[in-house]
Design an enzyme around this catalytic site. Structure first.
Site, mmCIF file in Angstrom:
data_model
loop_
_atom_site.group_PDB
_atom_site.id
_atom_site.type_symbol
_atom_site.label_atom_id
_atom_site.label_comp_id
_atom_site.label_asym_id
_atom_site.label_seq_id
_atom_site.Cartn_x
_atom_site.Cartn_y
_atom_site.Cartn_z
ATOM 1 C CB VAL A 1 48.444 36.223 33.480
ATOM 2 C CG1 VAL A 1 49.696 36.751 32.738
ATOM 3 C CG2 VAL A 1 47.645 35.253 32.844
ATOM 4 C CE1 TYR A 2 44.383 32.389 33.595
ATOM 5 C CE2 TYR A 2 44.472 30.104 34.453
ATOM 6 C CZ TYR A 2 44.267 30.902 33.505
ATOM 7 O OH TYR A 2 43.416 30.373 32.094
ATOM 8 N N GLY A 3 45.916 35.106 39.019
ATOM 9 C CA GLY A 3 46.176 35.869 40.145
ATOM 10 C C GLY A 3 47.532 36.454 40.226
ATOM 11 C CG ASP A 4 48.543 39.999 39.253
ATOM 12 O OD1 ASP A 4 48.377 40.144 38.080
ATOM 13 O OD2 ASP A 4 47.898 40.664 39.963
#
Length: 327
Positions: A52-55
Site C-alpha cells: 500500500v505504500y504509494g498505492d
C-alpha cells in the site's frame, strides 16, 4: 555495516533498514535512486516496503532500481500485505486476499520472491490460522523466503508464533515483528518485546526517531518542509510534540552535546542496541538525511548515557507486569 540474524533464523540483515513509506508519493524516482545507492554503498541490505505504500508505487520503484542500479541479490526485500483502502475494513487477512496481494507485489517488484513477507496487521475478522496458512503457502511455493508479522499486540503475536511452532517443518516459523518503537514510544516493552524475544522473533522498529521528533528539529518550533509542517503528515507527528516528549528530546540533545554527536545518532544508537532489536527502519527523505543517519554505525553509547535515557523515557508499567508483591 554490521549484519544481524533476523530472529532465530539463518537470515542475516543489515542492522539498519531502509524504509520506503513515502516512495512514489513524496519521494520521486531520482530521490529513491539516490537513497538506495547511498544505503547499498554503506553496506545496507534490508529494504522495507508494503503493497500500500504509494498505492504500490514504492514496490514498483524498488523493482525498477533493482534492474539498473543495485543487484537484486544484494538486497533483503521485505514487503507487507493485508492493509486495504476500505473505511469499513482496514485490514484483510484472508488467505485469498493475502496470496493475491503477494502475487501483485512480486509483479511490481519484478522478482519471483521476497526475502521477508509480513502480515501488515492483525485482522479480527479472519481466523488467525487462515492468515498464517497464507504465510505457509507463500514460503512452501518459494514466493517468500521468510515470514513475519507487523502491528500485532502481545497476545496476538504469542498466539501466532506459538501456532506456527506447534508444527515444525510443516508451518513456517515467524522470523520477525515490525512495531513502532523509540525513546518516545516504548509501549512494546510491556508485552510485545518480551514475547518476541521468548519466541525467537526479531523486532524491526518503525519510526525509531519518534516520527522525526527525536532529531531535535522541532525544539524551536515546526520547521518549514518538515513532516510536522505537512498537512498530510502533521497529525502523525503531533502526538510527540507534548511536554513529556520535550523532556526526552532535551535529554537526547544533552547527551549528543556531551558525546560531540547529533541527537539523531544518539536516538538511533539507543534503539539499535536495545535487547531484541534487529534493525530499526529509517525513512529518510533524501540522501543527505540518510547519510547522517548511517553515520551511527560507528557510535556505541556509553552505559551511563543509556541508563540516563532509559530513566528519562521510562514508561509506567505496573500490574500485572511488575511482581504483584511489590505493589
Amino acid at each position: 555495516m554490521e549484519q544481524r540474524h533476523l530472529g532465530r533464523t539463518g537470515l542475516r540483515v543489515s542492522r539498519i533498514g531502509l524504509g520506503t513509506l513515502t516512495w512514489g508519493r513524496g519521494t520521486d524516482e531520482q530521490d529513491a535512486a539516490d537513497l538506495l545507492k547511498v544505503f547499498w554503498e554503506a553496506g545496507g541490505t534490508l529494504v522495507d516496503t508494503a503493497d500500500v505504500y504509494g498505492d504500490g508505487d514504492a514496490e514498483y520503484l524498488i523493482g525498477q532500481l533493482c534492474e539498473r542500479l543495485v543487484p537484486r541479490r544484494d538486497l533483503v526485500i521485505a514487503t507487507k500485505a493485508g492493509s486495504v483502502p476500505d473505511p469499513y475494513r482496514r485490514f484483510d487477512g484472508s488467505r485469498g486476499h493475502l496470496l493475491a496481494a503477494l502475487d501483485a507485489s512480486l509483479d511490481r517488484l519484478g522478482t519471483d520472491y521476497v526475502d521477508l513477507w509480513q502480515v501488515h496487521a492483525f485482522d479480527p475478522g479472519t481466523p488467525l490460522d487462515e492468515t498464517l496458512q497464507a504465510l505457509d503457502i507463500a514460503v512452501a511455493s518459494g514466493r517468500a523466503r521468510y515470514a513475519g508479522i507487523s502491528n500485532f499486540s502481545g497476545w496476538q503475536l504469542a498466539k501466532a508464533a506459538t501456532w506456527q511452532l506447534a508444527a515444525p517443518g510443516v508451518r513456517t516459523r515467524l522470523a520477525s515483528t515490525q512495531m513502532e518503537y523509540s525513546l518516545l514510544q516504548r509501549g512494546v516493552e510491556r508485552e510485545v518485546l518480551p514475547a518476541a524475544v521468548d519466541l525467537g522473533m526479531g523486532l524491526l522498529p518503525s519510526s525509531p526517531l519518534g516520527r522525526g521528533v527525536l532529531t531535535g528539529k522541532y525544539r524551536q518550533g515546526t520547521p518549514a518542509g518538515s513532516r510536522g509542517a505537512s498537512e498530510q503528515l502533521a497529525p502523525f507527528v503531533a502526538p510527540y510534540l507534548d511536554e513529556p516528549a520535550s523532556r526526552i528530546v532535551d535529554a537526547v540533545a544533552i547527551a549528543a552535546d556531551g558525546l560531540a554527536t547529533t541527537p539523531l545518532e544518539v536516538a538511533l544508537a539507543w534503539i539499535r542496541d536495545r535487547p531484541g532489536v534487529v534493525a530499526p527502519i529509517i525513512g529518510a527523505r533524501n540522501a543527505q538525511q540518510l547519510t547522517a543517519a548511517l553515520s551511527v554505525e560507528t557510535l556505541s553509547l556509553p552505559d551511563e548515557i543509556c541508563r540516563a535515557l532509559d530513566d528519562v523515557s521510562e514508561p509506567v508499567h505496573r500490574y500485572p507486569d511488575q511482581d504483584w508483591t511489590e505493589l
